[in-house]
Motif scaffolding. Structure first.
Motif, PDB file in Angstrom:
ATOM      1  N   ARG A 120      60.551  41.460  43.102  1.00  0.00           N
ATOM      2  CA  ARG A 120      59.996  41.896  44.385  1.00  0.00           C
ATOM      3  C   ARG A 120      59.504  40.723  45.217  1.00  0.00           C
ATOM      4  O   ARG A 120      59.681  40.710  46.424  1.00  0.00           O
ATOM      5  CB  ARG A 120      58.850  42.882  44.158  1.00  0.00           C
ATOM      6  CG  ARG A 120      59.341  44.270  43.805  1.00  0.00           C
ATOM      7  CD  ARG A 120      58.209  45.240  43.679  1.00  0.00           C
ATOM      8  NE  ARG A 120      57.588  45.538  44.962  1.00  0.00           N
ATOM      9  CZ  ARG A 120      56.414  46.159  45.078  1.00  0.00           C
ATOM     10  NH1 ARG A 120      55.746  46.512  44.005  1.00  0.00           N
ATOM     11  NH2 ARG A 120      55.915  46.403  46.265  1.00  0.00           N
ATOM     12  N   GLU A 121      58.891  39.718  44.558  1.00  0.00           N
ATOM     13  CA  GLU A 121      58.365  38.620  45.367  1.00  0.00           C
ATOM     14  C   GLU A 121      59.489  37.739  45.908  1.00  0.00           C
ATOM     15  O   GLU A 121      59.475  37.332  47.067  1.00  0.00           O
ATOM     16  CB  GLU A 121      57.350  37.777  44.582  1.00  0.00           C
ATOM     17  CG  GLU A 121      56.600  36.827  45.507  1.00  0.00           C
ATOM     18  CD  GLU A 121      55.577  35.961  44.809  1.00  0.00           C
ATOM     19  OE1 GLU A 121      55.045  36.382  43.776  1.00  0.00           O
ATOM     20  OE2 GLU A 121      55.316  34.862  45.320  1.00  0.00           O
ATOM     21  N   THR A 126      52.822  45.012  41.658  1.00  0.00           N
ATOM     22  CA  THR A 126      53.875  44.030  41.431  1.00  0.00           C
ATOM     23  C   THR A 126      54.456  43.494  42.728  1.00  0.00           C
ATOM     24  O   THR A 126      55.586  43.029  42.751  1.00  0.00           O
ATOM     25  CB  THR A 126      54.994  44.634  40.576  1.00  0.00           C
ATOM     26  OG1 THR A 126      55.320  45.914  41.108  1.00  0.00           O
ATOM     27  CG2 THR A 126      54.578  44.761  39.145  1.00  0.00           C
ATOM     28  N   GLY A 138      50.796  40.672  39.485  1.00  0.00           N
ATOM     29  CA  GLY A 138      51.387  41.288  38.306  1.00  0.00           C
ATOM     30  C   GLY A 138      50.867  40.645  37.038  1.00  0.00           C
ATOM     31  O   GLY A 138      50.485  41.320  36.077  1.00  0.00           O
ATOM     32  N   SER A 179      57.761  42.042  39.244  1.00  0.00           N
ATOM     33  CA  SER A 179      57.105  41.340  40.345  1.00  0.00           C
ATOM     34  C   SER A 179      57.920  40.129  40.793  1.00  0.00           C
ATOM     35  O   SER A 179      57.904  39.788  41.973  1.00  0.00           O
ATOM     36  CB  SER A 179      55.689  40.929  39.963  1.00  0.00           C
ATOM     37  OG  SER A 179      55.704  40.109  38.836  1.00  0.00           O
ATOM     38  N   THR A 209      53.373  40.794  44.205  1.00  0.00           N
ATOM     39  CA  THR A 209      53.451  39.357  43.986  1.00  0.00           C
ATOM     40  C   THR A 209      53.294  39.074  42.496  1.00  0.00           C
ATOM     41  O   THR A 209      52.677  39.857  41.772  1.00  0.00           O
ATOM     42  CB  THR A 209      52.325  38.607  44.724  1.00  0.00           C
ATOM     43  OG1 THR A 209      51.080  39.096  44.229  1.00  0.00           O
ATOM     44  CG2 THR A 209      52.383  38.823  46.215  1.00  0.00           C
ATOM     45  N   ALA A 231      59.195  49.088  45.387  1.00  0.00           N
ATOM     46  CA  ALA A 231      58.731  49.168  44.007  1.00  0.00           C
ATOM     47  C   ALA A 231      59.438  50.304  43.276  1.00  0.00           C
ATOM     48  O   ALA A 231      59.960  50.114  42.168  1.00  0.00           O
ATOM     49  CB  ALA A 231      57.222  49.394  43.972  1.00  0.00           C
TER      50      ALA A 231
END
Lengths: 204, 191
Positions: free
Chosen positions: A151-152, A34, A40, A148, A36, A181
């Motif tokens: 996170r991105e 995850t 994901g 994701s 990007t 993560a």
């Protein structure tokens, strides 16, 4: 087992029995891919493909499988569809397959898939198994997309590769690292449990 | 020298749990007590070493010579499943005390993605036989290290005041995140 309405059979996977947030299944791919949104999403779709087709097959041949070897048979069925997904990605989406690395073949040990075969498809008719698999897949994709996206966006300021945060934004490097993560998923689990307890106390 | 690097990096830098995210289920599930974490870690190390050897043989003596690499996933998972069964029977026969200690953890290992991951990563990286074995042992030790550290922290966590919704898996994941951050410090060791 009390019969559920068909709609419920699908929608339970989205929240009430969401594989990641509520059942804590399939954590390894959830954490690993995850970084990007594209990865994901690809992982979610590949897993859904395997889950849906394995459920269909298992539920249509469930009477032919002897009880003693059922787990082994499920594993072979799942492994077959995983191989198809792996070869397909490698042939048509090589960069994605490259960046997902060993995690595509690892779908075979994703506990969501084996769990659904054992708990649901082996006991239910084809139609319901399909709905159940679709619901669980949607729930899994949803969880991957939420994780994701966070996170991105925070880790590189982009969404699906497009810059969405301006130059003022300093990317949080930690979000791309494995630690990001773990921490993000931990907090999301906390939030999910918080919402669930709120809901329950309201309904009782 | 290569082997030493491989050994150290598999334990500290490319740790199976904290870097590859493999074996998260037992890492969260069996990390409540230090001694059960130790048994789980040893069982995983043991099976990983054997898997590394057997999967290498299958890959290099059967799959590659006959151009059957597309059967890798199917054959690896079947081999691992039957291997775990065999190991279980074998240990029960020769060492009942060891069986007592590892017994209940062995069946769980079949669905442990760390074992499958090990076989796949070793073949992906084209390791030769010696490297594969070293990789297997050291990855197992890395897993053991991570799960024991986690169990130690969780024994302390039981005594502290954790916000209600984060209890259990939530706080465990956050702790794992902080541990992964600490392990980032080891990256300098191999570069």
């Amino acid at each position: 087992m009390p019969a559920k309405s068909l709609k419920e059979e699908y929608s339970k996977g989205l929240w009430k029995e969401n594989p990641v947030f509520r059942q804590l299944l399939g954590m390894c791919p959830t954490l690993a891919v995850t970084g990007t949104v594209i990865n994901g999403l690809a992982m979610g779709l590949a897993t859904s493909f395997v889950l849906i087709f394995s459920s269909l097959l298992v539920s249509s041949i469930k009477k032919l499988i002897p009880r003693q070897v059922r787990i082994a048979s499920y594993i072979v069925i799942i492994a077959t569809f995983v191989t198809i997904a792996d070869r397909f990605l490698a042939a048509y989406f090589f960069p994605i397959s490259k960046s997902l690395g060993p995690y595509v073949p690892l779908i075979v040990v994703n506990c969501i898939i084996l769990g659904r075969q054992e708990a649901f498809s082996s006991k239910n008719p084809i139609g319901r198994s399909l709905l159940d698999a679709l619901g669980m897949s949607s729930g899994f994709i949803l969880a991957l997309l939420v994780l994701s996206s966070i996170r991105e966006i925070l880790g590189s300021g982009t969404f699906m590769g497009y810059q969405i945060l301006g130059a003022w934004f300093k990317p949080w490097l930690i979000m791309i690292f494995p630690s990001g993560a773990f921490i993000t998923l931990g907090i999301l689990l906390g939030i999910a449990l918080f919402i669930e307890t709120k809901n329950q106390s309201r309904s009782t | 020298m290569d082997l030493v690097f491989l050994f150290i990096s598999a334990i500290f830098v490319n740790n199976f749990v904290l870097y590859y995210f493999l074996g998260i289920c037992p890492f969260l599930g069996v990390s409540k007590k230090i001694d059960s974490a130790l048994s789980m870690g040893l069982a995983v190390t043991f099976v990983m070493t054997i898997t590394a050897v057997v999967s290498w043989m299958i890959n290099h003596w059967i799959l590659i010579p006959f151009h059957l690499d597309y059967l890798q996933v199917v054959s690896f998972i079947l081999v691992i499943a039957s291997l775990v069964q065999l190991v279980e029977m074998f240990i029960r026969k020769i060492s009942p005390p060891l069986y007592q200690a590892l017994g209940i953890y062995l069946p769980l290992i079949t669905t442990n993605c760390a074992i499958m991951g090990l076989a796949l990563l070793a073949s992906l990286n084209n390791y030769d036989f010696i490297k594969t074995v070293v990789f297997g042992v050291s990855s197992g030790l890395g897993f053991t290290l991570a799960i024991i550290l986690m169990a130690g922290i969780r024994e302390q966590l039981d005594l502290s005041d954790v916000p209600k919704p984060l209890e259990g898996a939530g706080i465990a994941l956050i702790v794992a995140g902080i541990m992964a951050l600490a392990f980032n410090g080891f990256i300098g060791m191999i570069k």
